[in-house]
Design a protein around this motif. Sequence first.
Motif, PDB file in Angstrom:
ATOM      1  N   GLU A   1       0.837  -1.496  -0.146  1.00  0.00           N
ATOM      2  CA  GLU A   1       0.116   0.088  -0.057  1.00  0.00           C
ATOM      3  C   GLU A   1       0.974   1.156   0.033  1.00  0.00           C
ATOM      4  O   GLU A   1       1.929   1.260   0.552  1.00  0.00           O
ATOM      5  N   GLU A   2       0.387   2.319  -0.670  1.00  0.00           N
ATOM      6  CA  GLU A   2       1.161   3.647  -0.825  1.00  0.00           C
ATOM      7  C   GLU A   2       1.301   4.220   0.758  1.00  0.00           C
ATOM      8  O   GLU A   2       0.307   3.933   1.488  1.00  0.00           O
ATOM      9  N   LYS A   3       2.217   4.552   1.142  1.00  0.00           N
ATOM     10  CA  LYS A   3       2.614   5.353   2.371  1.00  0.00           C
ATOM     11  C   LYS A   3       2.311   4.284   3.495  1.00  0.00           C
ATOM     12  O   LYS A   3       1.785   4.560   4.618  1.00  0.00           O
ATOM     13  N   ALA A   4       2.777   2.964   3.409  1.00  0.00           N
ATOM     14  CA  ALA A   4       2.778   2.035   4.257  1.00  0.00           C
ATOM     15  C   ALA A   4       3.671   2.569   5.437  1.00  0.00           C
ATOM     16  O   ALA A   4       4.357   3.771   5.351  1.00  0.00           O
ATOM     17  N   PHE A   5       3.599   1.921   6.644  1.00  0.00           N
ATOM     18  CA  PHE A   5       4.692   2.250   7.805  1.00  0.00           C
ATOM     19  C   PHE A   5       6.082   2.398   7.336  1.00  0.00           C
ATOM     20  O   PHE A   5       6.485   1.615   6.394  1.00  0.00           O
ATOM     21  N   PRO A   6       6.827   3.352   7.589  1.00  0.00           N
ATOM     22  CA  PRO A   6       7.909   3.625   6.739  1.00  0.00           C
ATOM     23  C   PRO A   6       8.927   2.468   7.099  1.00  0.00           C
ATOM     24  O   PRO A   6       9.658   2.044   6.037  1.00  0.00           O
ATOM     25  N   SER A   7       8.978   1.831   8.069  1.00  0.00           N
ATOM     26  CA  SER A   7       9.552   0.592   8.198  1.00  0.00           C
ATOM     27  C   SER A   7       9.593  -0.416   7.242  1.00  0.00           C
ATOM     28  O   SER A   7      10.361  -0.993   6.500  1.00  0.00           O
ATOM     29  N   ASP A   8       8.465  -0.754   6.881  1.00  0.00           N
ATOM     30  CA  ASP A   8       7.921  -1.459   5.759  1.00  0.00           C
ATOM     31  C   ASP A   8       8.380  -1.013   4.168  1.00  0.00           C
ATOM     32  O   ASP A   8       8.902  -1.886   3.502  1.00  0.00           O
TER      33      ASP A   8
ATOM     34  N   GLY B   1       1.863 -12.066   2.194  1.00  0.00           N
ATOM     35  CA  GLY B   1       1.963 -12.104   3.425  1.00  0.00           C
ATOM     36  C   GLY B   1       1.416 -10.609   4.122  1.00  0.00           C
ATOM     37  O   GLY B   1       1.131  -9.678   3.322  1.00  0.00           O
ATOM     38  N   TRP B   2       1.336 -10.770   5.316  1.00  0.00           N
ATOM     39  CA  TRP B   2       0.660  -9.590   5.900  1.00  0.00           C
ATOM     40  C   TRP B   2       1.523  -9.023   7.434  1.00  0.00           C
ATOM     41  O   TRP B   2       2.091  -9.769   8.107  1.00  0.00           O
ATOM     42  N   ASP B   3       1.946  -7.616   7.297  1.00  0.00           N
ATOM     43  CA  ASP B   3       2.394  -7.134   8.609  1.00  0.00           C
ATOM     44  C   ASP B   3       1.159  -6.695   9.429  1.00  0.00           C
ATOM     45  O   ASP B   3       0.404  -5.980   9.170  1.00  0.00           O
ATOM     46  N   LEU B   4       1.251  -7.361  10.488  1.00  0.00           N
ATOM     47  CA  LEU B   4      -0.166  -7.269  11.584  1.00  0.00           C
ATOM     48  C   LEU B   4       0.273  -6.683  12.886  1.00  0.00           C
ATOM     49  O   LEU B   4      -0.364  -6.738  13.857  1.00  0.00           O
ATOM     50  N   ALA B   5       1.054  -5.525  12.666  1.00  0.00           N
ATOM     51  CA  ALA B   5       1.744  -4.767  13.630  1.00  0.00           C
ATOM     52  C   ALA B   5       0.333  -4.237  14.580  1.00  0.00           C
ATOM     53  O   ALA B   5       0.419  -3.929  15.641  1.00  0.00           O
ATOM     54  N   HIS B   6      -0.552  -3.548  13.554  1.00  0.00           N
ATOM     55  CA  HIS B   6      -1.525  -3.058  14.125  1.00  0.00           C
ATOM     56  C   HIS B   6      -2.845  -3.680  14.377  1.00  0.00           C
ATOM     57  O   HIS B   6      -4.066  -3.174  14.643  1.00  0.00           O
ATOM     58  N   ALA B   7      -2.654  -4.956  14.072  1.00  0.00           N
ATOM     59  CA  ALA B   7      -3.910  -5.962  14.072  1.00  0.00           C
ATOM     60  C   ALA B   7      -3.899  -6.900  14.992  1.00  0.00           C
ATOM     61  O   ALA B   7      -5.176  -7.219  15.639  1.00  0.00           O
ATOM     62  N   ALA B   8      -2.675  -7.657  15.262  1.00  0.00           N
ATOM     63  CA  ALA B   8      -2.587  -8.562  16.394  1.00  0.00           C
ATOM     64  C   ALA B   8      -3.080  -8.081  17.830  1.00  0.00           C
ATOM     65  O   ALA B   8      -2.589  -7.163  18.210  1.00  0.00           O
ATOM     66  N   GLY B   9      -4.146  -8.744  18.368  1.00  0.00           N
ATOM     67  CA  GLY B   9      -4.580  -8.226  19.547  1.00  0.00           C
ATOM     68  C   GLY B   9      -5.592  -7.213  19.558  1.00  0.00           C
ATOM     69  O   GLY B   9      -6.053  -6.808  20.498  1.00  0.00           O
ATOM     70  N   ASN B  10      -5.982  -6.829  18.175  1.00  0.00           N
ATOM     71  CA  ASN B  10      -6.906  -5.692  17.897  1.00  0.00           C
ATOM     72  C   ASN B  10      -7.908  -6.115  17.169  1.00  0.00           C
ATOM     73  O   ASN B  10      -9.304  -5.928  17.576  1.00  0.00           O
TER      74      ASN B  10
ATOM     75  N   VAL C   1      -1.362  -6.473 -12.216  1.00  0.00           N
ATOM     76  CA  VAL C   1      -0.035  -6.879 -12.441  1.00  0.00           C
ATOM     77  C   VAL C   1      -0.091  -8.306 -12.515  1.00  0.00           C
ATOM     78  O   VAL C   1       1.195  -8.858 -13.382  1.00  0.00           O
ATOM     79  N   GLY C   2      -1.040  -9.035 -12.104  1.00  0.00           N
ATOM     80  CA  GLY C   2      -0.801 -10.451 -12.651  1.00  0.00           C
ATOM     81  C   GLY C   2       0.390 -11.303 -12.529  1.00  0.00           C
ATOM     82  O   GLY C   2       0.861 -11.437 -11.297  1.00  0.00           O
ATOM     83  N   GLU C   3       0.796 -11.830 -13.454  1.00  0.00           N
ATOM     84  CA  GLU C   3       1.785 -13.071 -13.554  1.00  0.00           C
ATOM     85  C   GLU C   3       3.226 -12.348 -13.225  1.00  0.00           C
ATOM     86  O   GLU C   3       4.028 -12.921 -12.976  1.00  0.00           O
ATOM     87  N   GLU C   4       3.181 -11.173 -13.185  1.00  0.00           N
ATOM     88  CA  GLU C   4       4.589 -10.203 -12.855  1.00  0.00           C
ATOM     89  C   GLU C   4       4.563 -10.220 -11.128  1.00  0.00           C
ATOM     90  O   GLU C   4       5.928  -9.949 -10.618  1.00  0.00           O
ATOM     91  N   CYS C   5       3.597 -10.253 -10.681  1.00  0.00           N
ATOM     92  CA  CYS C   5       3.384 -10.183  -9.211  1.00  0.00           C
ATOM     93  C   CYS C   5       4.157 -11.488  -8.430  1.00  0.00           C
ATOM     94  O   CYS C   5       3.681 -12.482  -8.631  1.00  0.00           O
ATOM     95  N   ALA C   6       5.150 -11.348  -7.552  1.00  0.00           N
ATOM     96  CA  ALA C   6       5.809 -12.333  -6.752  1.00  0.00           C
ATOM     97  C   ALA C   6       5.322 -12.365  -5.577  1.00  0.00           C
ATOM     98  O   ALA C   6       5.239 -13.527  -4.577  1.00  0.00           O
ATOM     99  N   LEU C   7       4.934 -11.189  -4.808  1.00  0.00           N
ATOM    100  CA  LEU C   7       4.660 -10.923  -3.460  1.00  0.00           C
ATOM    101  C   LEU C   7       3.505  -9.850  -3.386  1.00  0.00           C
ATOM    102  O   LEU C   7       3.766  -8.854  -3.693  1.00  0.00           O
ATOM    103  N   ILE C   8       2.599 -10.223  -2.285  1.00  0.00           N
ATOM    104  CA  ILE C   8       1.688  -9.005  -1.817  1.00  0.00           C
ATOM    105  C   ILE C   8       1.905  -8.863  -0.279  1.00  0.00           C
ATOM    106  O   ILE C   8       1.937 -10.068   0.343  1.00  0.00           O
ATOM    107  N   LEU C   9       2.391  -7.829   0.035  1.00  0.00           N
ATOM    108  CA  LEU C   9       2.604  -7.672   1.601  1.00  0.00           C
ATOM    109  C   LEU C   9       2.294  -6.427   1.948  1.00  0.00           C
ATOM    110  O   LEU C   9       2.619  -5.133   1.599  1.00  0.00           O
ATOM    111  N   ILE C  10       1.118  -6.343   2.808  1.00  0.00           N
ATOM    112  CA  ILE C  10       0.501  -5.274   3.167  1.00  0.00           C
ATOM    113  C   ILE C  10       0.268  -5.281   4.580  1.00  0.00           C
ATOM    114  O   ILE C  10       0.185  -6.255   5.483  1.00  0.00           O
ATOM    115  N   GLY C  11       0.139  -3.874   5.274  1.00  0.00           N
ATOM    116  CA  GLY C  11      -0.284  -3.900   6.933  1.00  0.00           C
ATOM    117  C   GLY C  11      -1.720  -4.314   6.692  1.00  0.00           C
ATOM    118  O   GLY C  11      -2.737  -3.654   6.342  1.00  0.00           O
TER     119      GLY C  11
END
Length: 425
Positions: free
Chosen positions: A129-136, A216-225, A179-189
């Motif tokens: 996603e655009e403007k993901a958390f800077p670390s990502d 894959g998912w970055d669940l920093a703001h999701a786990a426990g929430n 993006v289709g067959e060019e996509c290797a990974l989807i990684l979103i918060g």
Amino acid sequence: MQFENSRLFAQQLDTKDPLAKYRNEFIFPQINNKNAIYFTGNSLGLQPKLAQSYVNEIMNDWGNLAVEGHFRAKKPWWDYHERFANQLSKVVGAKPTEITVMNTLTVNLHLMMVSFYRPTTKRYKIICEEKAFPSDQYMIASQVRFHGLNPEDAIVELKKRDGEHNFRTEDILAKIEEVGEECALILIGGVNYYTGQVFNMKTITEAGHKIGAFVGWDLAHAAGNIKLALHDWNVDFAAWCSYKYMNSGPGNVSGCFVNEKYHNKKDIPRFEGWWGHNKDRRFLMEPEFQPEDGANAWQISNAPVLALAPYLASLQMFDEVGMDALIEKRNKIVAYLEFILHEIDKEVESSFEIITPSNQEERGTQLSVFLHGEGKELFNYLMENGVIPDWREPNVIRLAPAPFYCSYEDMYEFGQILKRGILEK
């Protein structure tokens, strides 16, 4: 429920709250000799009182047993991390074998990408996603460069529509198909850190798999929430920090999910270390790596038990309460806070814009609020008068009433402080 903007009504809600007793299990910062109204559990959760005893237990075992604590401590250190699997699996919707705890969040996302970002000449793009958390953002760009690729070409950012604050699921799905067959990974918060929007993880994961990508998912703001079902959604991997809604302490260890379909696969690339080696043969010091069963195969170094201890203490409460009860209170207290904000907006010459989705299915504990016509002076006023929110430029405050320790009366009192801050400016 018909809410009222009154202290008595808020106190009545607290009287009926089955989780109210847990408020006394946390240590609150003091402002003007009173417990702060704490809205930043989305950044750092409060300290559970139980945490100190868990840390002291290890300190005592270290003092009394020294190296023998690995095997003779009350909770032996050599398998301390294994105690998390059953409890965490309930929090994130996984099988216990799909869970491990190690390192910190961005480290674990890098390690996951060793296994799940394997670009080829044709399939090399990452959707985020655009403007993901800077670390990502930094992590993804550095992984792309590590593979000799250009981030401007390899990274595809999901965009919001002009004038809108949140992503539309249909736009995300359209971009994935494009993006289709060019996509290797989807990684979103899983939950956007700025707006608090919850993504439709099940639908997006299905769409990613349809085009042959890992998801894959970055669940920093999701786990426990929020309610998670990582196994049933067929997510490939996920990682989360433990110090936000899960109250484990600053910068503390990260949890990881690795779908069971990748367990015991001999051809999967992975950075390897001693603690991922077959537990029953670990101390034979064999030269060839034999992976542990399940997600523990991704372990590298022995567990940092002093860091794990506060997390284990917090998880005890999660296990007692369960995510369903936490989410029930979360929905109610966030709705009450939203009501209070709208009521105060009517009483003052100001304009609040809540940019978090109003749909309960698309939000968790956080409300992000544009303070139109107000500046950081109002935020500073709140801080000086007993409220700890979070400020994000240009003029957004993030309010996250964590259901374990925030009360309905907190919501009412916050509204009164906010009103005074605007009227006194």
